[in-house]
Design a protein around this motif. Sequence first.
Motif, short mmCIF file in Angstrom:
data_model
loop_
_atom_site.label_atom_id
_atom_site.label_comp_id
_atom_site.label_asym_id
_atom_site.label_seq_id
_atom_site.Cartn_x
_atom_site.Cartn_y
_atom_site.Cartn_z
N GLN A 7 0.84 -1.20 0.00
CA GLN A 7 0.00 0.00 0.00
C GLN A 7 0.88 1.25 0.00
O GLN A 7 1.81 1.36 0.78
N ARG A 8 0.61 2.17 -0.91
CA ARG A 8 1.37 3.42 -0.91
C ARG A 8 0.76 4.37 0.11
O ARG A 8 -0.43 4.30 0.40
N THR A 9 1.55 5.26 0.63
CA THR A 9 1.01 6.20 1.60
C THR A 9 0.89 7.57 0.95
O THR A 9 1.47 7.82 -0.10
N SER A 10 0.18 8.43 1.62
CA SER A 10 -0.14 9.70 0.98
C SER A 10 1.07 10.60 0.80
O SER A 10 0.99 11.58 0.09
N TYR A 41 -0.68 1.81 -12.33
CA TYR A 41 -1.99 1.35 -11.85
C TYR A 41 -2.88 0.97 -13.04
O TYR A 41 -2.87 1.65 -14.07
N HIS A 138 0.34 -1.99 -9.70
CA HIS A 138 -0.81 -2.05 -8.78
C HIS A 138 -2.04 -2.38 -9.62
O HIS A 138 -2.53 -1.52 -10.37
N ARG A 141 -7.01 -1.52 -9.60
CA ARG A 141 -7.16 -0.18 -9.02
C ARG A 141 -7.73 0.73 -10.10
O ARG A 141 -7.07 0.99 -11.11
N ARG A 153 -7.38 9.36 -6.66
CA ARG A 153 -8.27 8.39 -5.98
C ARG A 153 -8.36 7.12 -6.81
O ARG A 153 -8.64 7.18 -8.01
N GLU A 160 -11.07 2.43 -1.18
CA GLU A 160 -10.41 3.44 -2.01
C GLU A 160 -9.00 3.71 -1.50
O GLU A 160 -8.79 3.76 -0.28
N ASP A 161 -8.03 3.87 -2.40
CA ASP A 161 -6.69 4.33 -2.04
C ASP A 161 -6.56 5.77 -2.48
O ASP A 161 -7.08 6.15 -3.54
N VAL A 163 -3.58 8.44 -3.41
CA VAL A 163 -2.15 8.39 -3.74
C VAL A 163 -1.69 9.77 -4.20
O VAL A 163 -2.33 10.39 -5.05
#
Length: 425
Positions: A7-10, A41, A138, A141, A153, A160-161, A163
């Motif tokens: 998971q990528r972080t903000s 993605y 990824h 997504r 988004r 929802e991720d 990024v």
Amino acid sequence: MNSDAPQRTSDDGGVVVVGGGPAGLMAAEAARATGADVHLYDWLGSVGRKFLIAGKGGLNLTHSEEAAGFTARYGTRAHEVGRCLAQFDAGAVREWARALGVETFIGSSGRVFPLDLKAAPLLRGWVRRLRASGVVFHMHRRWIGWDDSGALRFAHADGEDVVRADAVVLALGGGSWPVLGSDAAWVPVLRERGVALAPLAPANCGFDVAWSTHFAGRYAGHPVKPAIVEWRDDGGDAERRQGEFVVTASGIEGSLIYALSARLRDAITARGSTVIHVDLVPGRTLQRLAQDLSRPRGSRSLSEHWRRHAGIDGVQAGFVHEVLPREQWHDAACVAAALKALPLTLLRPRPLEEAISSAGGVRFDALDAGLMLKSIPGVFCAGEMLDWEAPTGGYLLTACFASGRMAGAAAARWAASRAAARTDG
Ligand SMILES: Cc1cc2nc3c(=O)[nH]c(=O)nc-3n(C[C@H](O)[C@H](O)[C@H](O)COP(=O)(O)OP(=O)(O)OC[C@H]3O[C@@H](n4cnc5c(N)ncnc54)[C@H](O)[C@@H]3O)c2cc1C
């Protein structure tokens, strides 16, 4: 292909590429080559679905014609696409394939194909090399836009991720064959952000003709070859092409029709319908054909007479029956005239979903020289979602590769300058 990355972080930066078709994969490769951190993605479970389907037709990667002729294939967008091709042209496509272990050859029509005519080995090798270079994939997504802070988004099965990227390349494809991923859901998202878009329209497509039930039932699926199609514009200038096409239940399709399809589509848009004339017997002159058909018939049936003296059979005879009233079937001059210039009224192009490619998309005047959206700095666009079109012949993939390359490299430069500004700050 289905690597589910951490998971990528903000606060992640780097370059995010959305869309794993030929344009997106090439953008990822170009960005990664500069050392950028690259994440790709896609909403499907694997990348390059349309590329793989193109392999079913032999994977026409590019074309061998000289540069000026090649660039002219992009019509009114020759200048803009030509700028991308100046950095990655047909020769570069062949070199790139060779570096992936896939030799190419030039077919008799000048089209360039992989030796084995397959897309899967090329795609597999490409994705393997991208992964090995550090591009992170990824899957599953779906990009749905931006949040209020400007972060991307991505919707997925569990929610929802969000990024954040220093630069983004959108390579989402057009609107043809949506089952392969390019469903054009990006159109309202970009329109809402004020991006100038030309409406998507079918390109390299078939057309509807009002066949009788009998003709459609009997001849749908029949190839017509060789044939010459002639179409005249409003000024009376004729475009004539020889090749082959296929009768469908609703009309006609195939390479000869695709080659003319942009002009036919635009004529229908302007006037409601358009007429083409088909020479079904290119090997004989009208005079010779009329003579052959006027020979004594004796006791033979009309169809046997046509077949024996003029080689007219099957779908060609079906066309004559379709367009000429029964009382003219015995008139050699009328039949010869119909066979040499069969008028077909094209009512409408087949829907975008069935077309080989799309016209329309993000307008070039909405982009800067590096394919960045002027209205959304840091967001670049590439591939078929841009407002260009071209005939089949390898021109589609080549422009996707070339624009992907340009957008990816420019996005990496943008990301680097953002990162440098953060460090300085
Ligand atoms: C049957 C067929 C045969 C063809 N044969 C040839 C050929 O031989 N030679 C040739 O030059 N061209 C050919 N083409 C055309 C060529 O395949 C396309 O022009 C090319 O694939 C377009 O590349 P692209 O990367 O722009 O888009 P695409 O290949 O359409 O890829 C777009 C990607 O974006 C993803 N995506 C879309 N929206 C989202 C979203 N919201 N979130 C996340 N991901 C998203 C999709 O899943 C997809 O993976 C053919 C096309 C068809 C349909």
